[in-house]
Design a protein around this motif. Structure first.
Motif, mmCIF file in Angstrom:
data_model
loop_
_atom_site.group_PDB
_atom_site.id
_atom_site.type_symbol
_atom_site.label_atom_id
_atom_site.label_comp_id
_atom_site.label_asym_id
_atom_site.label_seq_id
_atom_site.Cartn_x
_atom_site.Cartn_y
_atom_site.Cartn_z
ATOM 1 N N SER A 269 61.787 -8.819 102.235
ATOM 2 C CA SER A 269 63.078 -9.393 102.619
ATOM 3 C C SER A 269 63.321 -10.770 102.005
ATOM 4 O O SER A 269 64.469 -11.132 101.724
ATOM 5 N N GLN A 270 62.256 -11.521 101.763
ATOM 6 C CA GLN A 270 62.423 -12.898 101.305
ATOM 7 C C GLN A 270 62.143 -13.105 99.809
ATOM 8 O O GLN A 270 62.694 -14.029 99.201
ATOM 9 N N LEU A 271 61.292 -12.281 99.217
ATOM 10 C CA LEU A 271 60.918 -12.499 97.822
ATOM 11 C C LEU A 271 62.094 -12.378 96.851
ATOM 12 O O LEU A 271 62.259 -13.238 95.978
ATOM 13 N N PRO A 272 62.944 -11.350 96.943
ATOM 14 C CA PRO A 272 64.072 -11.267 95.996
ATOM 15 C C PRO A 272 64.990 -12.478 96.063
ATOM 16 O O PRO A 272 65.412 -13.007 95.032
ATOM 17 N N TYR A 273 65.303 -12.909 97.275
ATOM 18 C CA TYR A 273 66.196 -14.051 97.450
ATOM 19 C C TYR A 273 65.599 -15.318 96.851
ATOM 20 O O TYR A 273 66.266 -16.066 96.118
ATOM 21 N N ASN A 274 64.317 -15.577 97.135
ATOM 22 C CA ASN A 274 63.683 -16.789 96.626
ATOM 23 C C ASN A 274 63.433 -16.713 95.122
ATOM 24 O O ASN A 274 63.422 -17.750 94.447
ATOM 25 N N SER A 275 63.241 -15.517 94.597
ATOM 26 C CA SER A 275 63.108 -15.373 93.144
ATOM 27 C C SER A 275 64.392 -15.781 92.436
ATOM 28 O O SER A 275 64.373 -16.463 91.400
ATOM 29 N N LEU A 276 65.530 -15.380 93.021
ATOM 30 C CA LEU A 276 66.810 -15.772 92.445
ATOM 31 C C LEU A 276 67.066 -17.266 92.606
ATOM 32 O O LEU A 276 67.711 -17.890 91.753
ATOM 33 N N LEU A 277 66.552 -17.859 93.682
ATOM 34 C CA LEU A 277 66.676 -19.308 93.835
ATOM 35 C C LEU A 277 65.892 -20.039 92.754
ATOM 36 O O LEU A 277 66.313 -21.105 92.280
#
Length: 371
Positions: A269-277
């Motif tokens: 849930s968190q890895l894709p979002y933080n990768s884009l950040l």
């Protein structure tokens, strides 16, 4: 050939400098793609208007039901908090509820634009970010508590009363740090109109040569909101797994399954979002996306990744509470008593509260590593 490319790079760089895609990906048109070379963001806005509102409302409804049930159980059925885990789970439910309460405003922002003043934009942005951080930090505290309860059993029993005090102190620290990390939301949140006459609540950073402020904010969010909690969770659960593997228990496979589910859901849930950040921070430091179509795909991917990260708020009650044996037993007893009293025509608080043993071990009060 050099002039159009230079114009495009300048346009994309200007777009990312002025609009924060970490929380509110691309809402504004920068003009037609041809012939001036500017990037048309209407597709991103249209996608967001169709995609975010229904999904945010689903997350809000499911999350509100689950977390309200947790708060009700802790405040009505159990009456008082007995362990560190109780304190963390109650605070986690409150944080998730406050976070979820912001989603209807973001859904309306995506569909109709921002219909309130700028002060309310800052408030909604700040409250949402406070609870986003606090929820992640509380999940980290739960992993540390499980590590102490399972790996350091003797110390956990000897310091049982002090641990309850420490848990309340830890929650105070969590909320304080979350407020500090959310300060950029209160400072940089703005209401900005687009070319179609609608306004949107987004983050607009002060202009500076190297975008240092934006890079710092994104770096803090990535490190404090994902990397550090993930490292702590991986360490604690790795040691717990080793301890369980050495234990002679026929049910340890259930505990291992829950651990893997908890860590896997957090990462997915968190890895894709933080990768884009991370990509966005690199974009702020040095313009790396110079193609308009690539910028649009990046914005759309950001919308999907952000929504995926938000689903964790409605999954937390099921991952960290309802899988607990003790909590499940309380819930089942409560439902049975409610059904029984309704059939006989009477219902009172005394009848709803299930009877519990007066003394329970710390491992029994830890939410559990079993299904």
């Amino acid at each position: 050939m050099e002039e159009p490319l230079t114009t495009l790079m300048t346009t994309v760089a200007g777009y990312y400098n002025e609009n924060d895609t970490s929380d509110d990906y691309s809402d504004y048109d920068t003009g037609p793609t041809e012939p001036t070379g500017m990037c048309d963001k209407r597709l991103v806005r249209e996608f967001r208007g169709r995609y975010e509102p229904p999904l945010f409302w689903i997350i809000f409804i499911l999350g509100a039901l689950g977390n309200l049930m947790v708060v009700w159980i802790y405040t009505t059925v159990r009456n008082r908090l007995k362990t560190m885990t109780d304190v963390y789970l109650l605070n986690l439910a409150v944080a998730d509820l406050l976070f979820l309460c912001m989603l209807p405003f973001w859904a309306n922002n995506a569909f109709n634009g921002w219909e309130f003043d700028e002060r309310f934009c800052k408030l909604v942005s700040g409250v949402y970010k406070i609870n986003f951080f606090s929820s992640t930090f509380l999940l980290t505290c739960i992993s540390v508590d499980r590590y102490i309860a399972i790996v350091q059993v003797t110390k956990a029993q000897n310091l049982k009363k002090k641990r309850l005090f420490y848990s309340k102190l830890a929650c105070l620290v969590v909320w304080s740090v979350s407020i500090l990390l959310a300060l950029p939301e209160f400072i940089f949140a703005r209401v900005k109109p687009d070319q179609n006459g609608r306004s949107f609540c987004t983050l607009i950073y002060w202009n500076n040569k190297y975008n240092r402020i934006k890079i710092l904010v994104l770096s803090l969010q990535i490190c404090m909101g994902f990397c550090l909690p993930l490292l702590v969770m991986v360490f604690c659960y790795s040691v717990i797994i080793r301890t369980l593997l050495q234990a002679k228990s026929f049910e340890k496979h259930k505990a291992l399954r829950v651990i893997f589910v908890v860590v896997l859901v957090f990462v997915l849930s968190q890895l894709p979002y933080n990768s884009l950040l991370i990509v966005e921070a690199a974009q702020a430091a040095n313009t790396t996306i110079t193609d308009c179509n690539m910028a649009i795909r990046f914005d759309v991917a950001g919308q999907v990744a952000k929504s995926l990260a938000y689903t964790h708020a409605c999954l937390n009650p099921f991952l960290y509470v309802f899988v607990g044996v003790r909590f499940r037993q309380d819930l089942l007893r409560m439902v049975k008593r409610c059904v029984g009293r309704l059939r006989t025509g009477g219902l009172s608080k005394a009848n709803v509260v299930p009877k519990r043993p007066s003394i329970m071990s710390e491992t029994e009060t830890t939410p559990a590593l079993s299904l």
